[in-house]
Motif scaffolding. Structure first.
Motif, PDB file in Angstrom:
ATOM      1  N   LEU A   4       0.860  -1.185   0.000  1.00  0.00           N
ATOM      2  CA  LEU A   4       0.000   0.000   0.000  1.00  0.00           C
ATOM      3  C   LEU A   4       0.894   1.231   0.000  1.00  0.00           C
ATOM      4  N   GLU A   5       0.533   2.200  -0.824  1.00  0.00           N
ATOM      5  CA  GLU A   5       1.346   3.425  -0.921  1.00  0.00           C
ATOM      6  C   GLU A   5       0.450   4.648  -0.831  1.00  0.00           C
ATOM      7  N   LEU A   6       0.887   5.622  -0.043  1.00  0.00           N
ATOM      8  CA  LEU A   6       0.110   6.860   0.081  1.00  0.00           C
ATOM      9  C   LEU A   6       0.408   7.770  -1.116  1.00  0.00           C
ATOM     10  N   VAL A   7      -0.642   8.173  -1.823  1.00  0.00           N
ATOM     11  CA  VAL A   7      -0.442   9.098  -2.948  1.00  0.00           C
ATOM     12  C   VAL A   7      -1.335  10.322  -2.753  1.00  0.00           C
ATOM     13  N   THR A   8      -0.941  11.407  -3.394  1.00  0.00           N
ATOM     14  CA  THR A   8      -1.779  12.604  -3.374  1.00  0.00           C
ATOM     15  C   THR A   8      -2.428  12.742  -4.740  1.00  0.00           C
ATOM     16  N   LEU A   9      -3.749  12.753  -4.743  1.00  0.00           N
ATOM     17  CA  LEU A   9      -4.479  12.916  -6.001  1.00  0.00           C
ATOM     18  C   LEU A   9      -4.872  14.384  -6.128  1.00  0.00           C
ATOM     19  N   GLU A  10      -4.434  14.992  -7.216  1.00  0.00           N
ATOM     20  CA  GLU A  10      -4.768  16.400  -7.423  1.00  0.00           C
ATOM     21  C   GLU A  10      -6.208  16.512  -7.919  1.00  0.00           C
ATOM     22  N   ARG A  11      -6.778  17.685  -7.771  1.00  0.00           N
ATOM     23  CA  ARG A  11      -8.141  17.944  -8.233  1.00  0.00           C
ATOM     24  C   ARG A  11      -8.269  17.570  -9.713  1.00  0.00           C
ATOM     25  N   GLY A  12      -9.268  16.801 -10.047  1.00  0.00           N
ATOM     26  CA  GLY A  12      -9.481  16.419 -11.450  1.00  0.00           C
ATOM     27  C   GLY A  12      -8.795  15.122 -11.814  1.00  0.00           C
ATOM     28  N   GLU A  13      -7.884  14.662 -10.964  1.00  0.00           N
ATOM     29  CA  GLU A  13      -7.185  13.401 -11.245  1.00  0.00           C
ATOM     30  C   GLU A  13      -8.138  12.228 -11.016  1.00  0.00           C
ATOM     31  N   ALA A  14      -7.939  11.158 -11.793  1.00  0.00           N
ATOM     32  CA  ALA A  14      -8.846  10.002 -11.690  1.00  0.00           C
ATOM     33  C   ALA A  14      -8.806   9.399 -10.291  1.00  0.00           C
ATOM     34  N   GLU A  15      -9.977   8.979  -9.818  1.00  0.00           N
ATOM     35  CA  GLU A  15     -10.105   8.339  -8.505  1.00  0.00           C
ATOM     36  C   GLU A  15      -9.237   7.087  -8.450  1.00  0.00           C
ATOM     37  N   ARG A  16      -8.576   6.854  -7.320  1.00  0.00           N
ATOM     38  CA  ARG A  16      -7.706   5.688  -7.187  1.00  0.00           C
ATOM     39  C   ARG A  16      -7.523   5.342  -5.719  1.00  0.00           C
ATOM     40  N   GLY A  17      -7.329   4.061  -5.428  1.00  0.00           N
ATOM     41  CA  GLY A  17      -6.981   3.640  -4.077  1.00  0.00           C
ATOM     42  C   GLY A  17      -8.168   3.205  -3.237  1.00  0.00           C
ATOM     43  N   ILE A  18      -7.914   3.086  -1.928  1.00  0.00           N
ATOM     44  CA  ILE A  18      -8.952   2.620  -0.999  1.00  0.00           C
ATOM     45  C   ILE A  18      -9.984   3.736  -0.804  1.00  0.00           C
ATOM     46  N   LEU A  19     -11.244   3.426  -1.111  1.00  0.00           N
ATOM     47  CA  LEU A  19     -12.303   4.430  -1.028  1.00  0.00           C
ATOM     48  C   LEU A  19     -12.980   4.391   0.336  1.00  0.00           C
ATOM     49  N   ALA A  20     -13.149   3.185   0.880  1.00  0.00           N
ATOM     50  CA  ALA A  20     -13.812   3.056   2.191  1.00  0.00           C
ATOM     51  C   ALA A  20     -13.620   1.644   2.715  1.00  0.00           C
TER      52      ALA A  20
END
Ligand code: UT7
Length: 325
Positions: free
Chosen positions: A169-185
Motif C-alpha cells: 500500500l502506498e500513500l499518494v496525493t491525487l490532485e483535483r481532477g485526477e482520476a479516482e484511485r486507491g482505498i475508497l472506504a
C-alpha cells in the motif's frame, strides 16, 4: 483540492509446494472427494513443508508483492502481518518477516482477526498511512493452518490450507481532477458473543498449548451470508456506489456455497467473482490477498476497476474494503 489515498501498488502470493488432494485425505480419513466438493467446493489445498513457518510464507509473498510494485524493501516503512498461526507466541511474525527481508527501519506488528485479518490489516495500514505514521506498507496475510488442525476431525481438517498473500500500500496525493484511485472506504465489524462457534482450543494464557481448530460448521454457515452482505452494503453506502458499479468481488475463500450465497444475495454476477477456494481451500488471513493476487496476475483485475474485498471469520469478525484499482 487535493486528497490523499492509499493505493494498492503491488500484490503477490505464495503457496507451499506440496498439494494435498481430497482423494489423498480420504486415504486416512472417512471422507470423499465428492462430499468435500459438494459441501464446500474444495478440491485441493497446499500444505507447508516440515520446518517451513508462517514467516517464510509471508516473506515469499512479500517479495513477490515488492517485485510486482517495482519496489525494494528500502521503500517500505511499515509491515503488518495478519495471522492466526504465528511462528512463536512472540515476537510478532512481522518482526521475523522484517528481519528476513533485511529491513532495519520502520515499524512491524501482527494483527489477529482470523479470516478477516487481511481486511482488518488493510484498513489499519490505510489509516496509519493517512495519519502520517508511514508512507508505504507491506500488508500480509499468512497462515500455516495445517499446524493447528486436528487431522482426525473430518469436519474441520478438510476445509483449511496454508499460504500467504501480500500487498504494497502506498500513500499518494491525487490532485483535483485526477482520476479516482486507491482505498475508497472500509467497514469493520466484530461480535465476540459468537467466539465459541469457531475457535482454537488452546493458548498461552489458558492451556499453555497451541490447541486445535473447533467449529460448529452449521452455525458459522448460518451467520456468514447475512454478515457478509450487511458489511458490503455498509461499505458501498459510504461511497455512493452500488453493486452494479462493481467490476470485481474478491470474497474470503472459505466455502464455495457461502461465496455463491453472498454473491446471489447481493446480486453480483458469478463472472465478476474471483474464486480460488477450489485450489487453495480456506487459508484464513491469506485467502483474500491470495485471491486478489490471482485476479491481478491473470489480468482480470485492471487499473481503474472497482474492486470489493470482503471477509468473515472467527470472533466473529467481518469486514469489507472498496478499492479503485
Ligand atoms: O471462515 C469460516 C470457515 N468456516 C466455514 O466456512 C464453515 C461453514 N460451514 C459449512 O460449510 C458446513 O457446515 C460444513 C461443510 C462444515 C459441514 O456441512 P454440514 O452440511 O453442516 O454438515 P454437518 O456438520 O451437519 O454434518 C453432516 C454429516 C455428518 O454425518 P452424520 O452425522 O449425518 O452421519 C458429518 O459427520 O456429514 C458428516 N461429515 C463428513 N462426511 C464426510 C462432516 N465432515 C465430513 C467429511 N466427509 N469431511
Amino acid at each position: 483540492m487535493s486528497e490523499t489515498r492509499s493505493i494498492f501498488r503491488g500484490v503477490g502470493g505464495y503457496l507451499p509446494a506440496r498439494i494435498v488432494t481430497n482423494d489423498e485425505l480420504s486415504k486416512s480419513l472417512d471422507t470423499s472427494d465428492e462430499w468435500i466438493v459438494q459441501r464446500v467446493g474444495i478440491r485441493q489445498r497446499h500444505i507447508a513443508a516440515e520446518g517451513e513457518v508462517t514467516s517464510d510464507l509471508a516473506t515469499a509473498a512479500a517479495r513477490r508483492a515488492l517485485a510486482n510494485a517495482g519496489l525494494t524493501i528500502d521503500d517500505i516503512d511499515l509491515i503488518v502481518v495478519a495471522t492466526t498461526t504465528p511462528d512463536k507466541t512472540y515476537p510478532a511474525t512481522a518482526a521475523f518477516v522484517q528481519n528476513k527481508l533485511g529491513m532495519r527501519h520502520g515499524a512491524a506488528f501482527d494483527l489477529q482477526a482470523v479470516c478477516s485479518g487481511f481486511v482488518y490489516a488493510t484498513a489499519t495500514a490505510d489509516s496509519m498511512l493517512k495519519n502520517g505514521l508511514a508512507r508505504r506498507a507491506l500488508v500480509i496475510g499468512a497462515e500455516t493452518n495445517s499446524r493447528i488442525l486436528d487431522w482426525t476431525d473430518r469436519s474441520t481438517c478438510v476445509l483449511f490450507g496454508d499460504g500467504a498473500g501480500a500487498a504494497v500500500l502506498e500513500l499518494v496525493t491525487l490532485e483535483r481532477g485526477e482520476a479516482e484511485r486507491g482505498i475508497l472506504a472500509s467497514s469493520l465489524r466484530a461480535d465476540g458473543q459468537h467466539w465459541d462457534k469457531l475457535y482454537v482450543d488452546g493458548g498461552p494464557s489458558s492451556s499453555q498449548t497451541v490447541g486445535h481448530v473447533r467449529m460448529e460448521g452449521k452455525e458459522v454457515f448460518k451467520h456468514a451470508v447475512g454478515k457478509i452482505t450487511d458489511v458490503v452494503e455498509t461499505v458501498l453506502a459510504k461511497t455512493g456506489y452500488t453493486v452494479a458499479d462493481l467490476d470485481w468481488f474478491v470474497p474470503h475463500q472459505a466455502n464455495r456455497r457461502i461465496i455463491d450465497g453472498a454473491g446471489a444475495k447481493l446480486g453480483i454476477p458469478p463472472e465478476k467473482v474471483i474464486v480460488t477456494v477450489d485450489r487453495h481451500a480456506n487459508t484464513s488471513a491469506a485467502s483474500v490477498p491470495l485471491a486478489l493476487a490471482t485476479g491481478v496476475e491473470d489480468g482480470r483485475i485492471k487499473r481503474g476497476d472497482l474492486v470489493l474485498l470482503e471477509a468473515m471469520g472467527a470472533g466473529f469478525t467481518w469486514g469489507a474494503t472498496l478499492v479503485r484499482w
